[in-house]
Scaffold this active site. Structure first.
Site, PDB file in Angstrom:
ATOM      1  N   VAL A  66       0.818  -1.230   0.000  1.00 48.39           N
ATOM      2  CA  VAL A  66       0.000   0.000   0.000  1.00 48.39           C
ATOM      3  C   VAL A  66       0.845   1.271   0.000  1.00 48.39           C
ATOM      4  O   VAL A  66       0.337   2.342  -0.310  1.00 48.39           O
ATOM      5  CB  VAL A  66      -1.001   0.060   1.190  1.00 48.39           C
ATOM      6  CG1 VAL A  66      -2.114  -0.946   1.038  1.00 48.39           C
ATOM      7  CG2 VAL A  66      -0.291  -0.054   2.521  1.00 48.39           C
ATOM      8  N   ASN A  92      -7.263  -0.860   5.965  1.00 53.50           N
ATOM      9  CA  ASN A  92      -7.000  -1.618   7.185  1.00 53.50           C
ATOM     10  C   ASN A  92      -5.524  -1.978   7.368  1.00 53.50           C
ATOM     11  O   ASN A  92      -5.084  -2.214   8.486  1.00 53.50           O
ATOM     12  CB  ASN A  92      -7.860  -2.898   7.140  1.00 53.50           C
ATOM     13  CG  ASN A  92      -7.445  -3.912   8.174  1.00 53.50           C
ATOM     14  OD1 ASN A  92      -7.742  -3.759   9.368  1.00 53.50           O
ATOM     15  ND2 ASN A  92      -6.718  -4.952   7.758  1.00 53.50           N
ATOM     16  N   TYR A 157       3.532   4.959  15.320  1.00 52.36           N
ATOM     17  CA  TYR A 157       2.223   4.311  15.109  1.00 52.36           C
ATOM     18  C   TYR A 157       1.088   5.266  15.493  1.00 52.36           C
ATOM     19  O   TYR A 157       0.105   5.433  14.757  1.00 52.36           O
ATOM     20  CB  TYR A 157       2.179   3.033  15.944  1.00 52.36           C
ATOM     21  CG  TYR A 157       0.912   2.219  15.822  1.00 52.36           C
ATOM     22  CD1 TYR A 157       0.678   1.420  14.703  1.00 52.36           C
ATOM     23  CD2 TYR A 157      -0.046   2.225  16.841  1.00 52.36           C
ATOM     24  CE1 TYR A 157      -0.480   0.651  14.590  1.00 52.36           C
ATOM     25  CE2 TYR A 157      -1.200   1.465  16.741  1.00 52.36           C
ATOM     26  CZ  TYR A 157      -1.411   0.681  15.623  1.00 52.36           C
ATOM     27  OH  TYR A 157      -2.561  -0.073  15.523  1.00 52.36           O
ATOM     28  N   VAL A 158       1.239   5.904  16.660  1.00 50.95           N
ATOM     29  CA  VAL A 158       0.193   6.816  17.140  1.00 50.95           C
ATOM     30  C   VAL A 158       0.042   8.004  16.191  1.00 50.95           C
ATOM     31  O   VAL A 158      -1.087   8.420  15.860  1.00 50.95           O
ATOM     32  CB  VAL A 158       0.514   7.290  18.580  1.00 50.95           C
ATOM     33  CG1 VAL A 158      -0.428   8.425  18.985  1.00 50.95           C
ATOM     34  CG2 VAL A 158       0.407   6.139  19.559  1.00 50.95           C
ATOM     35  N   LYS A 161      -1.909   6.900  13.233  1.00 53.00           N
ATOM     36  CA  LYS A 161      -3.336   6.665  13.514  1.00 53.00           C
ATOM     37  C   LYS A 161      -4.075   7.977  13.785  1.00 53.00           C
ATOM     38  O   LYS A 161      -5.242   8.126  13.416  1.00 53.00           O
ATOM     39  CB  LYS A 161      -3.486   5.692  14.701  1.00 53.00           C
ATOM     40  CG  LYS A 161      -2.945   4.281  14.420  1.00 53.00           C
ATOM     41  CD  LYS A 161      -3.654   3.650  13.242  1.00 53.00           C
ATOM     42  CE  LYS A 161      -3.217   2.222  12.959  1.00 53.00           C
ATOM     43  NZ  LYS A 161      -3.870   1.645  11.779  1.00 53.00           N
TER      44      LYS A 161
END
Ligand code: NAP
Length: 249
Positions: A66, A92, A157-158, A161
């Site tokens: 992706v 996802n 990661y945070v 997101k």
């Protein structure tokens, strides 16, 4: 959508975990599920295709990174050529490369942001045109409870997101006039490969923050995705729906 056309659902990172559950939940005679994954010779992908077919649906997996604009564009071109439309996109696919921020390697930052955030942007761009043309679409981005709470050891990661939540709201505003809704789902602590490697100590500490006192299952998340993807959710856009056992409220 004409009555005889099948609904076309694309799930990124659909070979296992939450993505596989989404494919399975969406599987029926009137739906064609496409998913992608990144691993070479993925037995997970073959298993997902088989499980969806056993459930009475059809699913096709493809190895598509992706984070690669070219691979993403070719993947969606192929789907649009084969089906003439894309009804649902679930962004996802996601990874973690954890570490304390002060010591985090730049390549870990780039890799996680590249897959989790840029990947969703590239896929959204790729489906926007066909969805705008058909004046219908559902885009659902997989964020996380930590995207709103923060988490030590997961700055990359945070950030990815939290970024997805901003992307969701901007895309929702841009695409609403064309009948396309864009929402985010924020799971808490879900029992998948991603959480399987955590030590018992970390798992216990996480569970202590969950009022319902247990991990969620991929199916708990897939159920909410199925609702947001349905006609019944046509008046919901730009929202973040939490599935976390009360971990954040
Ligand atoms: P998982 O079991 O590790 O599955 C991740 C999926 O993403 C796999 O199909 C993987 O395929 C695919 N993927 C990874 N890198 C990719 C890439 N570059 N291009 C295409 N596909 C790629 O994880 P999961 O727990 O189901 O997580 C799914 C989503 O939910 C993620 O976005 C995750 O951040 C989010 N989430 C999970 C939890 C949780 O507790 N599990 C909580 C909150 C949010 P390969 O195996 O072939 O690489």
């Amino acid at each position: 959508m004409t009555n005889d056309a099948k609904r076309v659902v694309v799930v990124t990172g659909g070979s296992r975990g939450i993505g596989r559950s989404i494919g399975l939940r969406m599987a029926d005679l009137n739906t064609r599920v496409y998913f992608n994954y990144s691993a070479a010779d993925s037995t997970d992908a073959e298993e997902t295709e088989r499980l969806v077919e056993d459930a009475g649906g059809s699913a096709k997996g493809a190895r598509v990174d992706v984070a690669s604009r070219q691979e993403v564009q070719e993947f969606f071109n192929h789907i649009v050529k084969e089906c003439g439309r894309v009804d649902v996109l679930v962004n996802n696919a996601g990874i973690t490369e954890d570490g304390l921020m002060v010591r985090m390697k730049e390549e870990y930052w780039d890799r996680v942001l590249g897959i989790n955030l840029k990947g969703a942007f590239l896929c959204t761009q790729a489906v926007a045109k066909p969805m705008m043309k058909q004046r219908f679409g559902r885009i659902i981005n997989m964020t996380s409870v930590v995207g709103v709470m923060g988490n030590a050891g997961q700055a990359n990661y945070v950030a990815s997101k939290a970024g997805l939540i901003g992307l969701t709201k901007s895309a929702a505003r841009e695409l609403a006039p064309r009948g396309i809704t864009v929402n985010a789902v924020a799971p808490g602590f879900i029992d998948t490969h991603m959480t399987a490697d955590l030590s018992e100590k970390v798992k216990e500490a996480m569970l202590a923050q969950v009022p319902l006192g247990m991990m969620g299952q991929p199916e708990d998340v897939a159920e909410v995705i199925a609702f947001l993807a349905s006609e019944k959710a046509s008046y919901i856009t730009g929202q973040v729906i939490h599935v976390n056992g009360g971990m954040y409220m």
